[in-house]
Scaffold this motif. Structure first.
Motif, PDB file in Angstrom:
ATOM      1  N   LEU A 131       0.836  -1.205   0.000  1.00 46.00           N
ATOM      2  CA  LEU A 131       0.000   0.000   0.000  1.00 46.00           C
ATOM      3  C   LEU A 131       0.862   1.243   0.000  1.00 46.00           C
ATOM      4  O   LEU A 131       0.657   2.155  -0.796  1.00 46.00           O
ATOM      5  N   LEU A 132       1.796   1.301   0.932  1.00 47.53           N
ATOM      6  CA  LEU A 132       2.683   2.452   0.997  1.00 47.53           C
ATOM      7  C   LEU A 132       3.939   2.143   1.795  1.00 47.53           C
ATOM      8  O   LEU A 132       4.002   1.154   2.530  1.00 47.53           O
ATOM      9  N   VAL A 133       4.907   3.035   1.598  1.00 42.77           N
ATOM     10  CA  VAL A 133       6.121   3.027   2.402  1.00 42.77           C
ATOM     11  C   VAL A 133       6.049   4.279   3.266  1.00 42.77           C
ATOM     12  O   VAL A 133       5.885   5.379   2.753  1.00 42.77           O
ATOM     13  N   SER A 134       6.118   4.101   4.593  1.00 43.80           N
ATOM     14  CA  SER A 134       6.072   5.253   5.492  1.00 43.80           C
ATOM     15  C   SER A 134       7.364   5.285   6.312  1.00 43.80           C
ATOM     16  O   SER A 134       7.629   4.376   7.089  1.00 43.80           O
ATOM     17  N   VAL A 135       8.154   6.328   6.086  1.00 44.67           N
ATOM     18  CA  VAL A 135       9.451   6.443   6.770  1.00 44.67           C
ATOM     19  C   VAL A 135       9.557   7.814   7.422  1.00 44.67           C
ATOM     20  O   VAL A 135       9.340   8.846   6.774  1.00 44.67           O
ATOM     21  N   ILE A 136       9.884   7.834   8.700  1.00 42.89           N
ATOM     22  CA  ILE A 136      10.024   9.100   9.420  1.00 42.89           C
ATOM     23  C   ILE A 136      11.240   9.854   8.870  1.00 42.89           C
ATOM     24  O   ILE A 136      12.294   9.264   8.659  1.00 42.89           O
ATOM     25  N   HIS A 137      11.068  11.162   8.630  1.00 43.43           N
ATOM     26  CA  HIS A 137      12.161  11.943   8.040  1.00 43.43           C
ATOM     27  C   HIS A 137      13.260  12.185   9.073  1.00 43.43           C
ATOM     28  O   HIS A 137      14.332  11.616   8.986  1.00 43.43           O
ATOM     29  N   GLY A 138      12.976  13.003  10.065  1.00 45.62           N
ATOM     30  CA  GLY A 138      13.935  13.232  11.148  1.00 45.62           C
ATOM     31  C   GLY A 138      13.410  12.566  12.408  1.00 45.62           C
ATOM     32  O   GLY A 138      12.312  12.878  12.854  1.00 45.62           O
ATOM     33  N   ASN A 139      14.174  11.646  12.962  1.00 43.01           N
ATOM     34  CA  ASN A 139      13.667  10.906  14.121  1.00 43.01           C
ATOM     35  C   ASN A 139      13.621  11.768  15.380  1.00 43.01           C
ATOM     36  O   ASN A 139      14.552  12.498  15.695  1.00 43.01           O
ATOM     37  N   ASN A 140      12.519  11.624  16.126  1.00 45.06           N
ATOM     38  CA  ASN A 140      12.298  12.461  17.311  1.00 45.06           C
ATOM     39  C   ASN A 140      13.223  12.149  18.471  1.00 45.06           C
ATOM     40  O   ASN A 140      13.447  12.986  19.328  1.00 45.06           O
ATOM     41  N   GLU A 141      13.777  10.941  18.506  1.00 47.13           N
ATOM     42  CA  GLU A 141      14.616  10.595  19.657  1.00 47.13           C
ATOM     43  C   GLU A 141      16.103  10.753  19.381  1.00 47.13           C
ATOM     44  O   GLU A 141      16.823  11.337  20.182  1.00 47.13           O
ATOM     45  N   ILE A 142      16.549  10.203  18.250  1.00 42.51           N
ATOM     46  CA  ILE A 142      17.996  10.211  18.000  1.00 42.51           C
ATOM     47  C   ILE A 142      18.390  11.120  16.844  1.00 42.51           C
ATOM     48  O   ILE A 142      19.563  11.197  16.487  1.00 42.51           O
ATOM     49  N   GLY A 143      17.411  11.806  16.254  1.00 44.10           N
ATOM     50  CA  GLY A 143      17.713  12.858  15.284  1.00 44.10           C
ATOM     51  C   GLY A 143      18.200  12.412  13.925  1.00 44.10           C
ATOM     52  O   GLY A 143      18.567  13.259  13.096  1.00 44.10           O
ATOM     53  N   VAL A 144      18.194  11.098  13.664  1.00 42.43           N
ATOM     54  CA  VAL A 144      18.699  10.638  12.363  1.00 42.43           C
ATOM     55  C   VAL A 144      17.773  11.121  11.243  1.00 42.43           C
ATOM     56  O   VAL A 144      16.553  11.046  11.356  1.00 42.43           O
ATOM     57  N   ILE A 145      18.396  11.658  10.171  1.00 42.93           N
ATOM     58  CA  ILE A 145      17.627  12.134   9.014  1.00 42.93           C
ATOM     59  C   ILE A 145      17.781  11.125   7.880  1.00 42.93           C
ATOM     60  O   ILE A 145      18.894  10.858   7.414  1.00 42.93           O
ATOM     61  N   GLN A 146      16.670  10.552   7.453  1.00 47.53           N
ATOM     62  CA  GLN A 146      16.730   9.552   6.368  1.00 47.53           C
ATOM     63  C   GLN A 146      16.882  10.262   5.023  1.00 47.53           C
ATOM     64  O   GLN A 146      16.446  11.401   4.855  1.00 47.53           O
ATOM     65  N   ASP A 147      17.472   9.556   4.080  1.00 49.07           N
ATOM     66  CA  ASP A 147      17.667  10.095   2.736  1.00 49.07           C
ATOM     67  C   ASP A 147      16.374   9.934   1.927  1.00 49.07           C
ATOM     68  O   ASP A 147      16.164   8.928   1.247  1.00 49.07           O
ATOM     69  N   LEU A 148      15.506  10.943   2.023  1.00 52.38           N
ATOM     70  CA  LEU A 148      14.194  10.832   1.378  1.00 52.38           C
ATOM     71  C   LEU A 148      14.307  10.724  -0.134  1.00 52.38           C
ATOM     72  O   LEU A 148      13.505  10.056  -0.786  1.00 52.38           O
ATOM     73  N   GLU A 149      15.297  11.398  -0.700  1.00 48.22           N
ATOM     74  CA  GLU A 149      15.429  11.396  -2.155  1.00 48.22           C
ATOM     75  C   GLU A 149      15.657   9.970  -2.681  1.00 48.22           C
ATOM     76  O   GLU A 149      15.029   9.540  -3.651  1.00 48.22           O
ATOM     77  N   LYS A 150      16.566   9.270  -2.012  1.00 47.57           N
ATOM     78  CA  LYS A 150      16.853   7.884  -2.441  1.00 47.57           C
ATOM     79  C   LYS A 150      15.655   6.972  -2.194  1.00 47.57           C
ATOM     80  O   LYS A 150      15.332   6.117  -3.023  1.00 47.57           O
ATOM     81  N   ILE A 151      15.008   7.148  -1.050  1.00 50.35           N
ATOM     82  CA  ILE A 151      13.836   6.314  -0.748  1.00 50.35           C
ATOM     83  C   ILE A 151      12.728   6.613  -1.758  1.00 50.35           C
ATOM     84  O   ILE A 151      12.081   5.713  -2.296  1.00 50.35           O
ATOM     85  N   GLY A 152      12.540   7.903  -2.045  1.00 48.28           N
ATOM     86  CA  GLY A 152      11.511   8.326  -2.995  1.00 48.28           C
ATOM     87  C   GLY A 152      11.730   7.737  -4.381  1.00 48.28           C
ATOM     88  O   GLY A 152      10.783   7.344  -5.064  1.00 48.28           O
ATOM     89  N   LYS A 153      12.986   7.678  -4.764  1.00 47.32           N
ATOM     90  CA  LYS A 153      13.322   7.136  -6.093  1.00 47.32           C
ATOM     91  C   LYS A 153      12.950   5.643  -6.161  1.00 47.32           C
ATOM     92  O   LYS A 153      12.346   5.186  -7.141  1.00 47.32           O
ATOM     93  N   ILE A 154      13.303   4.930  -5.105  1.00 53.80           N
ATOM     94  CA  ILE A 154      12.974   3.496  -5.060  1.00 53.80           C
ATOM     95  C   ILE A 154      11.457   3.291  -5.118  1.00 53.80           C
ATOM     96  O   ILE A 154      10.953   2.437  -5.844  1.00 53.80           O
ATOM     97  N   CYS A 155      10.735   4.115  -4.354  1.00 49.85           N
ATOM     98  CA  CYS A 155       9.267   3.981  -4.331  1.00 49.85           C
ATOM     99  C   CYS A 155       8.685   4.262  -5.712  1.00 49.85           C
ATOM    100  O   CYS A 155       7.783   3.561  -6.173  1.00 49.85           O
ATOM    101  N   LYS A 156       9.209   5.285  -6.375  1.00 44.92           N
ATOM    102  CA  LYS A 156       8.700   5.665  -7.689  1.00 44.92           C
ATOM    103  C   LYS A 156       8.953   4.546  -8.707  1.00 44.92           C
ATOM    104  O   LYS A 156       8.056   4.145  -9.448  1.00 44.92           O
ATOM    105  N   GLU A 157      10.167   4.032  -8.686  1.00 45.93           N
ATOM    106  CA  GLU A 157      10.523   2.963  -9.629  1.00 45.93           C
ATOM    107  C   GLU A 157       9.673   1.715  -9.438  1.00 45.93           C
ATOM    108  O   GLU A 157       9.417   0.964 -10.369  1.00 45.93           O
TER     109      GLU A 157
END
Lengths: 388, 132
Positions: free
Chosen positions: A141-167
């Motif tokens: 249905l979807l991929v849901s990934v937190i951008h900046g984590n509220n506890e440890i502050g890690v920022i995910q690479d949305l561009e790369k994840i977005g590309k995979i989802c689009k493909e």
């Protein structure tokens, strides 16, 4: 005693400029945006202007923004609204380090015939893009990934994840409550289909947020009523909150990020000098500019927070929400901390209102607190032996 | 979740912190995995009362790793037990600890349990030793 507020990931102080417009729309421009008279039109105009501000800030079109009551609602609306519109797709991909509102919405579906893949993260908190790719199925249905984590502050690479989802022709949602206005968010470049935003983490009012929904995506409403917000979210619009939200976005400046980054790094460098301390989450540019999370060997996080509070410093252990339970943070466990290390964690989170003096004071007080608590701890000798 | 003023006072200024050299009994409870560890050390004294020898807690100290409630309950149990006969000290239960602190939040009641258990274990440790 003047308080030093270092819990901005929980919520922030409302900016004076924000409270001013909120008050104006609360007290004077109180019209209902659905009314045809002048008071209603005044409200409608403010609503649409605010929508434009939010849309522009993430490179979206105005009609792609829906106002909600905040992050929790936007996250629920994304997952449930999408699920109800696509009953054939019974698989959700998310991560092990989401906010509880995403995790618990997913768990709710698990009890209703859905399968959920919770992506692992590495020791800094990053998801594995190959694991993501191989997890996608025909019925995802979807991929849901937190951008900046509220506890440890890690920022995910949305561009790369977005590309995979689009493909792979799968929809992509991100919870950007913590990252919004603190790092780049661009729905086009990052190929985002749904984005959760909220106001109170950026010096705006509580009880207002937004959901970006890319044109063409069908979302079933969770709340039925008068058809407001494109019939996706009925209910009289919270105009004072919404204009406050827009004002908060308008007054947030890039220079704030630089300021917070500098203070963050000063705090991290200072705390790393405490023996037996460990930074949780990544360092450098892939960490939220306002997040600091440390574990201290041989002490418990809540006790550290309690002593800090007595010194006038507001902090948090992991996520403030999980202080209702006694379980160690699911995020810290996901990055591989042992439960005893997770119990010893402390989160400090900054805002543009923090000053260098406040950081100095914190760096003066905190090492003494750790020392005092270790003297009470039965592991004092072990700690001293191990960390010498 | 709110702590009473008394909990905060005991948390910020705990009494009887430390170890006793050559203790007569030690009680260790909890584990680091659940976040709370308590060690209670006792020294046992003897006195004559109405011609009968009775044993009492002459000195008691603690070391605790844990939350505010864990530290406050540890401190409170040492105060409650000090000077009491072993028989009376064994009877101290979690409600006594909680009440003496102006009540604990329900989610933290297990801390008072831990404190009462640690004391009981220290006394049992002593009794085991003298039986040997």
């Amino acid at each position: 005693m003047k308080k030093i507020y270092l819990d901005n990931a929980a919520t922030t102080q409302v900016d004076e400029r924000v409270s001013k417009v909120v008050k104006l729309y609360f007290d004077e421009k109180y019209g209902n945006a659905s009314s045809l008279h002048i008071k209603g039109q005044e409200a409608k105009l403010a609503l649409e202007e605010s929508r434009h501000v939010i849309a522009k800030s993430i490179y979206a079109k105005d009609d792609e923004i829906i106002f909600t009551s905040g992050g929790t609602e936007s996250n629920n609306l994304s997952i449930k609204g999408l699920a109800f519109s696509n009953p054939d797709k019974k698989h959700i991909i998310t991560t092990k380090i989401e906010h509880d509102c995403v995790l618990n919405a997913c768990k709710w579906f698990e009890g209703r015939g859905y399968e959920v893949t919770y992506l692992n993260v590495d020791k800094e908190g990053f998801i594995d893009l190959d694991e993501l790719k191989s997890s996608i199925r025909k019925d995802t249905l979807l991929v849901s990934v937190i951008h900046g984590n509220n506890e440890i502050g890690v920022i995910q690479d949305l561009e790369k994840i977005g590309k995979i989802c689009k493909e792979n022709h799968v929809l992509f949602h991100t919870d950007a409550c913590q990252s919004y206005k603190k790092t780049e968010l661009d729905v086009q470049k990052q190929n985002l289909d749904l984005v959760t935003l909220n106001a109170h983490k950026i010096h705006g009012p509580k009880g207002v947020g937004a959901l970006y929904i890319k044109r063409g995506i069908k979302i079933t409403p969770l709340v039925h009523g008068g058809g407001q917000e494109k019939n996706i979210r009925s209910g009289t619009e919270n105009i004072s909150g919404i204009v406050g939200f827009a004002e908060a976005v308008r007054v947030a400046k890039k220079i704030d990020i630089e300021k917070m980054t500098k203070l963050r790094d000063k705090l991290i460098n200072g705390l790393e000098k405490i023996k037996g301390s460990q930074l949780n989450g990544p360092s450098g540019n892939n960490r939220l500019c306002n997040n600091i999370n440390f574990s201290f060997e041989g002490v418990e996080g809540e006790a550290v927070g309690g002593y800090l509070d007595a010194e006038g410093i507001c902090s948090s252990t992991g996520s403030a929400c999980s202080s209702k339970s006694l379980e160690p943070s699911h995020v810290l466990i996901a990055i591989g901390l042992k439960p005893e290390q997770a119990h010893g964690s402390l989160r400090l989170s900054l805002s543009r209102f923090n000053t260098e003096e406040e950081i100095d004071k914190t760096l003066e007080v905190l090492p003494k607190i750790i020392e005092k608590l270790r003297k009470i701890s039965p592991f004092e000798k072990i700690i001293n032996r191990v960390i010498k | 979740m709110m702590y009473s003023k008394k909990v905060m006072r005991y948390f910020l200024n705990p009494k009887n912190v430390g170890e006793i050299k050559n203790p007569d009994g030690v009680g260790k409870v909890g584990n680091p995995v659940c976040g709370d560890v308590m060690y209670v050390y006792i020294k046992v004294g003897k006195k004559k009362q109405k011609g009968k020898e009775i044993k009492f807690i002459k000195d008691i100290k603690f070391k605790t790793m844990g939350c505010a409630a864990a530290i406050a309950t540890s401190s409170m149990i040492t105060e409650l037990a000090k000077g009491k006969t072993l028989e009376d000290a064994k009877k101290i239960n979690r409600n006594d600890v909680s009440k003496s602190l102006g009540n604990l939040p329900p989610i933290k009641m297990h801390c008072s349990n831990l404190a009462a258990d640690a004391l009981k274990k220290a006394i049992e440790d002593y009794e085991k030793k003298i039986r040997r």
